[in-house]
Write a protein that holds these residues in place. Structure first.
Motif, PDB file in Angstrom:
ATOM      1  N   GLU A  22      -7.680   0.866   4.061  1.00  0.00           N
ATOM      2  CA  GLU A  22      -6.289   0.526   4.335  1.00  0.00           C
ATOM      3  C   GLU A  22      -5.806   1.200   5.624  1.00  0.00           C
ATOM      4  O   GLU A  22      -4.991   0.641   6.362  1.00  0.00           O
ATOM      5  CB  GLU A  22      -5.391   0.915   3.161  1.00  0.00           C
ATOM      6  CG  GLU A  22      -5.644   0.118   1.891  1.00  0.00           C
ATOM      7  CD  GLU A  22      -5.234  -1.353   2.023  1.00  0.00           C
ATOM      8  OE1 GLU A  22      -4.777  -1.767   3.103  1.00  0.00           O
ATOM      9  OE2 GLU A  22      -5.398  -2.087   1.032  1.00  0.00           O
ATOM     10  N   VAL A  57       0.809  -1.220   0.000  1.00  0.00           N
ATOM     11  CA  VAL A  57       0.000   0.000   0.000  1.00  0.00           C
ATOM     12  C   VAL A  57       0.843   1.272   0.000  1.00  0.00           C
ATOM     13  O   VAL A  57       0.799   2.060  -0.942  1.00  0.00           O
ATOM     14  CB  VAL A  57      -0.959   0.006   1.211  1.00  0.00           C
ATOM     15  CG1 VAL A  57      -1.825   1.275   1.201  1.00  0.00           C
ATOM     16  CG2 VAL A  57      -1.828  -1.236   1.232  1.00  0.00           C
ATOM     17  N   ALA A  58       1.596   1.479   1.067  1.00  0.00           N
ATOM     18  CA  ALA A  58       2.281   2.763   1.236  1.00  0.00           C
ATOM     19  C   ALA A  58       3.348   2.991   0.178  1.00  0.00           C
ATOM     20  O   ALA A  58       3.473   4.085  -0.370  1.00  0.00           O
ATOM     21  CB  ALA A  58       2.895   2.849   2.636  1.00  0.00           C
ATOM     22  N   VAL A  84      -3.982   6.938   2.087  1.00  0.00           N
ATOM     23  CA  VAL A  84      -4.124   5.503   1.801  1.00  0.00           C
ATOM     24  C   VAL A  84      -5.585   5.075   1.719  1.00  0.00           C
ATOM     25  O   VAL A  84      -5.874   3.945   1.317  1.00  0.00           O
ATOM     26  CB  VAL A  84      -3.389   4.651   2.854  1.00  0.00           C
ATOM     27  CG1 VAL A  84      -1.906   4.989   2.870  1.00  0.00           C
ATOM     28  CG2 VAL A  84      -3.988   4.824   4.246  1.00  0.00           C
TER      29      VAL A  84
END
Length: 547
Positions: A237, A98-99, A233
């Motif tokens: 998330e 994700v990040a 995000v």
């Protein structure tokens, strides 16, 4: 036949092969920390796609080995240690999925740090090769010059690699990183002056790092206007990160509700305090360097005396030096940021938040017996305990009577609580991509009471950029405070007339810098939150002996 017999005898006489050692929590922790650092290529951390793919595959295998450990008969303390490793592994998983800071955030490639954080580790994401410039004393001796030259050597290769890695379309992260990269450039230019005439190898390393940083900054400035996408995000998330990394039982929606409630409560309490004190003269603050130093030192003595005489917690030898080292110095009114304003008018209000420095001193003076808890946890897993405790102490000490003889100082406590709620709430909306970074900063300014949050000083941009870079950080001051207040409630209910404030804080400190929900599990044997914090396979163990 003779050859066969001799061969058989050789096999029998050969030393036995060393059997593979079984995994333990400690051995897996050591292996995990090495894996987390990632690969090195050309002397720099490697964040290219092939290296990250190999790291992700190794993470999956290592996590499976951790899950296979026979933990059914472990104590709660040991199970908590396992969850701390899982939390860190989940942090890397979140980054990979994700990040992706190496792809989305130019500030990820910052290497030079000029000041120590008041938390166990850096606030927010940091790559595996930081240069902690604040740990060096100038002028440098020969050994320090060699060491610093070696630490700086990776910067040109890393910044060259960054141009190929940074393919994300995150407008606010790119825009904010220009300031951060500029700060590294300024630090390196200052370092050039400090090492002039010193070791030639160090001068070359500083010059190369400076030139590479300048070129990288120019490139980011040219690319940033092309970025148009969101930087947060998203709610889902964000909530995953809270549960699996921070081990918080809250969701994005829960945090919004808590922060809005605390913001309202702080504003209302402030207005009542102001009304009660309306006949009193206003706090004017220190008017000179000597005046500031006198007030700040007197406040340290008064605070520690209060903690000791009121039996709040055990006062340790390191506490006074830890505070005195951080009292700062006089700042002219036009240059005072939010925290300077508080420090110059009623310094004890901020000394309560400086519980941070006691935490760090305690980690050094009394290392935790568990190797897993002894040092700073990765991915800021300590957030709820570190920031929550520091923020909780502000209001807890107000309620304990610390400011009874200084009514106007009580107002400042509520202003600080409101500011922390306002900035956290703004960061929640930014992470959900409901507002951009400029709107988040405007919200923080407008909802901080009495105009104390300057829209022009660097503090504002620093805070909101950091909270955008790490989900959960902005709200953690208030949500962590709420967790600690709940823990006080539950422990007091359980112990009844035997509850003692000093016993509570001393015990709390003994668990280390770990998430408050995991402290709650170990302190109370409470299992009701385990599913919420992602510990679905933990067996409830309630005996005091096993905690």
């Amino acid at each position: 036949m003779k050859l066969v017999i001799l061969a058989a005898m050789a096999v029998l006489m050969a030393p036995p092969a060393l059997a593979a050692q079984p995994d333990t929590l400690e051995s897996l922790f050591t292996e995990w920390r090495q894996l987390q650092k990632g690969e090195v290529r050309g002397g720099a951390p490697d964040f290219t796609a092939p290296a990250l793919a190999r790291q992700a595959a190794a993470l999956k295998q290592l996590r499976a080995r951790l899950d296979r450990l026979p933990a059914a008969q472990w104590s709660i303390a040991r199970k908590v240690d396992r969850e701390l490793i899982r939390s860190e592994m989940n942090g890397l998983d979140f980054d990979l999925r994700v990040a992706q800071p190496w792809r989305r955030d130019p500030a990820w490639y910052i290497s030079v740090w000029t000041a120590q954080s008041d938390t166990p580790a850096h606030e927010g994401p940091v790559h595996p090769m930081p240069v902690e410039l604040w740990t060096y004393s100038f002028p440098l001796d020969a050994a320090a010059q060699t060491k610093l030259a070696g630490e700086l050597a990776h910067i040109p290769a890393l910044l060259a690699q960054a141009r190929g890695n940074l393919t994300g379309n995150t407008r606010d992260l790119w825009k904010a990183s220009i300031v951060t990269i500029g700060e590294q450039l300024a630090a390196l230019e200052d370092l050039q002056t400090k090492v002039a005439g010193g070791d030639p190898a160090l001068r070359r390393a500083v010059d190369a790092a400076t030139g590479a940083t300048r070129d990288f900054l120019d490139w980011v400035k040219a690319e940033a206007p092309k970025k148009t996408g969101p930087s947060g995000v998203g709610k889902a998330e964000y909530s995953w990160f809270l549960k699996h990394v921070q081990r918080s039982p809250l969701t994005w929606e829960d945090e919004v509700a808590i922060l809005q409630r605390e913001l309202d409560r702080a504003h209302a309490a402030l207005r009542m305090e102001e009304h009660r004190n309306r006949a009193l003269p206003p706090l004017t603050g220190a008017q000179s360097p000597a005046d500031y130093d006198r007030q700040a030192r007197a406040a340290v003595d008064k605070y520690l005396r209060f903690m000791d005489e009121r039996q709040i917690l055990t006062v340790r030898d390191y506490m006074k030096p830890a505070l005195l080292a951080r009292i700062g110095s006089y700042v002219p009114p036009e240059q005072q940021n939010f925290f300077h304003i508080a420090m110059h008018r009623a310094p004890m209000t901020l000394w309560t938040h400086f519980y941070h420095w006691w935490d760090l001193a305690n980690m050094a003076a009394d290392p935790h017996p568990s190797a897993i808890r002894r040092g700073p946890l990765l991915y800021n897993v300590w957030l709820s305990r570190a920031e929550g405790m520091a923020t909780a102490m502000e209001e807890l000490m107000l309620n304990a009577g610390l400011f009874d003889d200084d009514p106007r100082a009580r107002e400042i406590v509520w202003i600080m609580q409101a500011q922390r709620a306002a900035r956290g709430l703004a960061s929640l909306y930014a992470q959900a991509n409901m507002i951009d970074l400029d709107a988040a900063m405007a919200m923080q300014v407008s909802r901080t009471p009495n105009g104390w949050m300057s829209p022009n000083l660097p503090l504002l941009g620093f805070e909101q950029q950091m909270y955008l870079r790490l989900p959960g950080y902005g709200p953690s001051y208030i949500t962590g405070k709420a967790m600690i207040e709940r823990l006080i409630t539950e422990v007091a209910e359980k112990r009844g007339k035997d509850f003692r404030v000093k016993d509570f804080f001393d015990e709390l400190n003994s668990y280390g810098m770990i998430p408050v929900p995991l402290i709650r599990w170990q302190m109370l044997g409470a299992t009701d939150e385990l599913d919420k914090i992602g510990v679905s396979d933990a067996d409830p163990i309630a005996s005091d002996r096993q905690r």
